[in-house]
Scaffold this motif. Sequence first.
Motif, PDB file in Angstrom:
ATOM      1  N   ASP A 200      19.774 -45.356  21.104  1.00 58.55           N
ATOM      2  CA  ASP A 200      21.277 -46.249  21.312  1.00 58.55           C
ATOM      3  C   ASP A 200      22.119 -46.262  22.751  1.00 58.55           C
ATOM      4  O   ASP A 200      22.189 -46.578  23.513  1.00 58.55           O
ATOM      5  N   THR A 201      20.988 -45.285  23.883  1.00 59.82           N
ATOM      6  CA  THR A 201      21.194 -44.836  25.241  1.00 59.82           C
ATOM      7  C   THR A 201      20.372 -45.573  26.134  1.00 59.82           C
ATOM      8  O   THR A 201      21.057 -46.403  26.562  1.00 59.82           O
ATOM      9  N   LEU A 202      19.669 -46.806  25.008  1.00 64.14           N
ATOM     10  CA  LEU A 202      19.166 -48.012  25.933  1.00 64.14           C
ATOM     11  C   LEU A 202      20.087 -48.729  26.233  1.00 64.14           C
ATOM     12  O   LEU A 202      19.970 -50.198  26.730  1.00 64.14           O
ATOM     13  N   GLU A 203      20.949 -48.896  25.203  1.00 66.16           N
ATOM     14  CA  GLU A 203      21.853 -50.753  25.199  1.00 66.16           C
ATOM     15  C   GLU A 203      22.504 -50.610  26.099  1.00 66.16           C
ATOM     16  O   GLU A 203      23.010 -49.901  27.320  1.00 66.16           O
ATOM     17  N   THR A 204      22.211 -51.913  27.333  1.00 65.54           N
ATOM     18  CA  THR A 204      22.588 -52.232  28.410  1.00 65.54           C
ATOM     19  C   THR A 204      22.376 -54.138  28.496  1.00 65.54           C
ATOM     20  O   THR A 204      22.235 -54.500  27.370  1.00 65.54           O
ATOM     21  N   GLU A 205      23.240 -54.454  29.438  1.00 67.98           N
ATOM     22  CA  GLU A 205      23.480 -55.926  29.516  1.00 67.98           C
ATOM     23  C   GLU A 205      22.571 -56.471  30.874  1.00 67.98           C
ATOM     24  O   GLU A 205      21.960 -57.481  30.392  1.00 67.98           O
ATOM     25  N   LYS A 206      21.994 -54.965  30.806  1.00 74.65           N
ATOM     26  CA  LYS A 206      20.229 -55.399  31.997  1.00 74.65           C
ATOM     27  C   LYS A 206      19.647 -56.014  30.648  1.00 74.65           C
ATOM     28  O   LYS A 206      19.331 -55.574  29.823  1.00 74.65           O
ATOM     29  N   ALA A 207      18.067 -56.859  32.080  1.00 75.57           N
ATOM     30  CA  ALA A 207      16.893 -56.804  31.400  1.00 75.57           C
ATOM     31  C   ALA A 207      16.507 -55.149  30.923  1.00 75.57           C
ATOM     32  O   ALA A 207      16.294 -54.927  32.618  1.00 75.57           O
ATOM     33  N   MET A 208      16.472 -55.027  30.264  1.00 73.90           N
ATOM     34  CA  MET A 208      15.420 -53.470  29.672  1.00 73.90           C
ATOM     35  C   MET A 208      13.511 -53.880  28.705  1.00 73.90           C
ATOM     36  O   MET A 208      14.217 -54.654  27.884  1.00 73.90           O
ATOM     37  N   TRP A 209      13.055 -53.235  29.420  1.00 69.31           N
ATOM     38  CA  TRP A 209      11.253 -53.884  29.494  1.00 69.31           C
ATOM     39  C   TRP A 209      11.199 -51.914  28.978  1.00 69.31           C
ATOM     40  O   TRP A 209      11.315 -51.014  30.183  1.00 69.31           O
ATOM     41  N   LEU A 210       9.957 -51.745  27.922  1.00 70.62           N
ATOM     42  CA  LEU A 210       9.019 -50.265  27.758  1.00 70.62           C
ATOM     43  C   LEU A 210       7.777 -50.667  28.520  1.00 70.62           C
ATOM     44  O   LEU A 210       7.103 -51.533  27.554  1.00 70.62           O
ATOM     45  N   VAL A 211       7.533 -49.785  28.436  1.00 69.94           N
ATOM     46  CA  VAL A 211       5.909 -49.529  28.983  1.00 69.94           C
ATOM     47  C   VAL A 211       5.634 -48.178  28.050  1.00 69.94           C
ATOM     48  O   VAL A 211       5.466 -47.453  28.679  1.00 69.94           O
ATOM     49  N   VAL A 212       4.494 -48.887  26.808  1.00 68.63           N
ATOM     50  CA  VAL A 212       4.004 -47.434  26.858  1.00 68.63           C
ATOM     51  C   VAL A 212       2.356 -47.263  27.402  1.00 68.63           C
ATOM     52  O   VAL A 212       1.621 -48.782  27.121  1.00 68.63           O
ATOM     53  N   HIS A 213       2.217 -46.365  27.528  1.00 71.25           N
ATOM     54  CA  HIS A 213       1.004 -45.506  27.595  1.00 71.25           C
ATOM     55  C   HIS A 213       0.132 -45.334  26.861  1.00 71.25           C
ATOM     56  O   HIS A 213      -0.215 -44.086  25.967  1.00 71.25           O
ATOM     57  N   ALA A 214      -0.747 -45.803  26.107  1.00 69.45           N
ATOM     58  CA  ALA A 214      -2.230 -46.233  25.378  1.00 69.45           C
ATOM     59  C   ALA A 214      -3.331 -45.895  25.948  1.00 69.45           C
ATOM     60  O   ALA A 214      -3.357 -47.049  26.666  1.00 69.45           O
ATOM     61  N   ASN A 215      -4.688 -45.471  25.256  1.00 69.92           N
ATOM     62  CA  ASN A 215      -5.817 -45.481  25.942  1.00 69.92           C
ATOM     63  C   ASN A 215      -6.942 -45.385  24.776  1.00 69.92           C
ATOM     64  O   ASN A 215      -7.729 -46.154  25.506  1.00 69.92           O
ATOM     65  N   HIS A 216      -6.073 -45.414  24.086  1.00 67.29           N
ATOM     66  CA  HIS A 216      -7.886 -45.142  23.136  1.00 67.29           C
ATOM     67  C   HIS A 216      -6.615 -46.072  21.584  1.00 67.29           C
ATOM     68  O   HIS A 216      -5.675 -45.557  20.804  1.00 67.29           O
ATOM     69  N   ALA A 217      -7.140 -47.269  20.243  1.00 62.43           N
ATOM     70  CA  ALA A 217      -6.684 -47.350  19.945  1.00 62.43           C
ATOM     71  C   ALA A 217      -6.535 -46.953  18.726  1.00 62.43           C
ATOM     72  O   ALA A 217      -4.783 -47.070  17.954  1.00 62.43           O
ATOM     73  N   THR A 218      -7.200 -45.237  18.636  1.00 62.32           N
ATOM     74  CA  THR A 218      -6.946 -44.611  17.850  1.00 62.32           C
ATOM     75  C   THR A 218      -5.452 -43.489  17.810  1.00 62.32           C
ATOM     76  O   THR A 218      -4.381 -43.231  16.683  1.00 62.32           O
ATOM     77  N   GLU A 219      -4.775 -44.138  19.156  1.00 53.90           N
ATOM     78  CA  GLU A 219      -3.200 -43.742  19.308  1.00 53.90           C
ATOM     79  C   GLU A 219      -2.345 -44.311  18.392  1.00 53.90           C
ATOM     80  O   GLU A 219      -0.958 -44.090  18.577  1.00 53.90           O
ATOM     81  N   LEU A 220      -2.584 -45.690  18.906  1.00 54.78           N
ATOM     82  CA  LEU A 220      -2.065 -46.311  17.549  1.00 54.78           C
ATOM     83  C   LEU A 220      -1.813 -45.901  15.515  1.00 54.78           C
ATOM     84  O   LEU A 220      -1.565 -46.826  15.117  1.00 54.78           O
ATOM     85  N   THR A 221      -1.294 -44.990  15.386  1.00 55.46           N
ATOM     86  CA  THR A 221      -0.916 -44.462  14.580  1.00 55.46           C
ATOM     87  C   THR A 221       0.381 -44.759  14.181  1.00 55.46           C
ATOM     88  O   THR A 221       0.980 -45.895  14.575  1.00 55.46           O
TER      89      THR A 221
END
Length: 350
Positions: A200-221
């Motif tokens: 809810d805190t990320l609601e904004t009229e700005k362009a909001m992007w998120l970059v997730v850091h993952a290094n191995h396929a196993t992390e995408l559970t």
Amino acid sequence: MDGCNHQPAPGAIRSVDALIDAGLAVAGDRSALDAVAARYATAIPVAFRALIDHPDDPIGLQVIPHPAELDTAAHELADPIGDDAFSPVPGIVHRYADRALLKPLLICPLYCRFCFRREHVGPDGGLLDDAALARALDWLGAHPAIGEVILTGGDPLMLSPRRLGHIVTGLDAIPHVHTIRLHTRVPVADPARITDALLDTLETEKAMWLVVHANHATELTAAARTALRRIQARAIPVLGQSVLLRGVNDSSEALEALFRAMVGARVKPYYLHQLDPAPGTARFHVPIAEGRRLMASLRGRVTGLAWPTYVLDIPGGHGKVPIGPDYLDPAAGTVRDPDGIPHVLAAGNL
């Protein structure tokens, strides 16, 4: 001040004793690991611990302390990308004319053993107080060339919803800021933290992007994909960034699986980083020439959606540059196809 919500979930590993009790370290290494712990923080959330089969697997290598961290190679730097030299006020890093980093805290859900900020991050430091945060926001407001603000740290999703909402509201009030980007490990490291109250805190009229850091396929559970889907449901596009790491993802098969897993989770692979030369990280180093060969091996094997830019952050704060494989040879007037076969280009195409 309601600043962050960094209390570990029950079962999280934060000490040498806990590592040994969990079978992730041996008692004979206690002295060396105590020395590592005195210098660098440790945190392994329950969700990430569940992915570790043994200390030397691709997940364990990323987060389990190792005595080699006490060895600093000649080329390694305490501030490898020059953050300190480009910090006009606490919490701000300004290396590019049109964007700046805002680091409201230096707390993470887990502490990667290869982190380029490993000298600074930890559970007890780096939280900007009200005055320091106000000064950082004022600095951003006084520089109209800055259109994009990257929330990093530490991990901004370790902030309490109240504090994160306060920061987003503050950025909302700066007319020339049009884009907010969050860099985070939370969706893969501790996905239960992705709550409605936080989103809810990320609601904004700005362009909001998120970059997730993952290094191995196993992390995408399944839990990580659910957390990412909740973020995406808020109309926040998600990109992926990774670090090329020896023993973690330094093969064509591992990189292909990682990038395919990202695309399957609606995450666009964005950057593959060459390892930054932070102290005690030499065991993770993959030479650039090898990284270029790995990237070339994927060309034609994976969709362009799964093709990140391979980048080097030039030590000393000189900025990121692409270092991926080259296909065009202007001198010869040829271009190589994904199999490495050169083809002559018409003069008008050069």
